[in-house]
Design an enzyme around this catalytic site. Sequence first.
Site, PDB file in Angstrom:
ATOM      1  N   HIS A  98      21.081 121.178 115.547  1.00  0.00           N
ATOM      2  CA  HIS A  98      21.600 120.018 116.791  1.00  0.00           C
ATOM      3  C   HIS A  98      23.395 120.062 116.820  1.00  0.00           C
ATOM      4  O   HIS A  98      23.729 120.649 115.407  1.00  0.00           O
ATOM      5  CB  HIS A  98      21.166 118.683 116.449  1.00  0.00           C
ATOM      6  N   GLU A 100      25.360 117.620 116.192  1.00  0.00           N
ATOM      7  CA  GLU A 100      25.949 116.630 115.072  1.00  0.00           C
ATOM      8  C   GLU A 100      25.641 117.365 113.713  1.00  0.00           C
ATOM      9  O   GLU A 100      26.332 117.606 112.793  1.00  0.00           O
ATOM     10  CB  GLU A 100      25.075 115.347 114.946  1.00  0.00           C
ATOM     11  N   CYS A 128      19.488 112.413 117.220  1.00  0.00           N
ATOM     12  CA  CYS A 128      17.913 112.349 116.964  1.00  0.00           C
ATOM     13  C   CYS A 128      17.938 111.744 115.648  1.00  0.00           C
ATOM     14  O   CYS A 128      18.887 111.578 115.010  1.00  0.00           O
ATOM     15  CB  CYS A 128      17.540 113.718 117.139  1.00  0.00           C
ATOM     16  N   CYS A 131      19.434 114.171 112.915  1.00  0.00           N
ATOM     17  CA  CYS A 131      20.772 113.886 112.876  1.00  0.00           C
ATOM     18  C   CYS A 131      21.375 112.381 112.232  1.00  0.00           C
ATOM     19  O   CYS A 131      22.474 112.478 111.561  1.00  0.00           O
ATOM     20  CB  CYS A 131      21.540 114.369 114.146  1.00  0.00           C
TER      21      CYS A 131
END
Length: 185
Positions: A98, A100, A128, A131
């Site tokens: 991801h 992040e 999410c 993260c």
Amino acid sequence: MKSYIDQKSSGFVIQDFDRPNWDEYFMLQAELAKLRSNCMTRQVGAVIVRNHRQLATGYNGTPPGIKNCFEGGCKRCQLRMEGKIKSGASLDRCLCNHAEANAIMHCAILGIEAGIEGAVLYTTYVPCLECTKMAITIGIKKFVCLDSYPETDFSLLKDAGVKVIQLDKSKISKWAKKLVDKYQE
């Protein structure tokens, strides 16, 4: 932009000079970062900032050296594109990091202490669960986001004292349009 100019003893001052505020500026950086995403199901960008200085950027996609998601590198994303997996489901099978997480890892790789006092995570989606846990672990206490995400745990964010701000997309769109219009003149 108004061109009204006041003459003061120290020189000329432009009244109503139009430029993005800090949140809008760094969200535009996150929007730019997401253009590098290689994920075929969702493009996300993230920027970690402290004291109005960009520390790291990240975008979602497969790890370095792995076939890009859009080239078939992530089977989970292929199944999602075929409608066999719903958004937010089976994330443990996704090979894409991801945005992040990539920004946080970028700080770690470069030895940057991202989470010390005042760090802000700008991301095109509310992070999410995984993260969110990473950002909390390194001490980030403020997220500035554009969109929601189906797997976000808002109670965890509240318990950790993380402030979440969702920006108005029309303001980011205004600045993006202004930038694009400059290239079309």
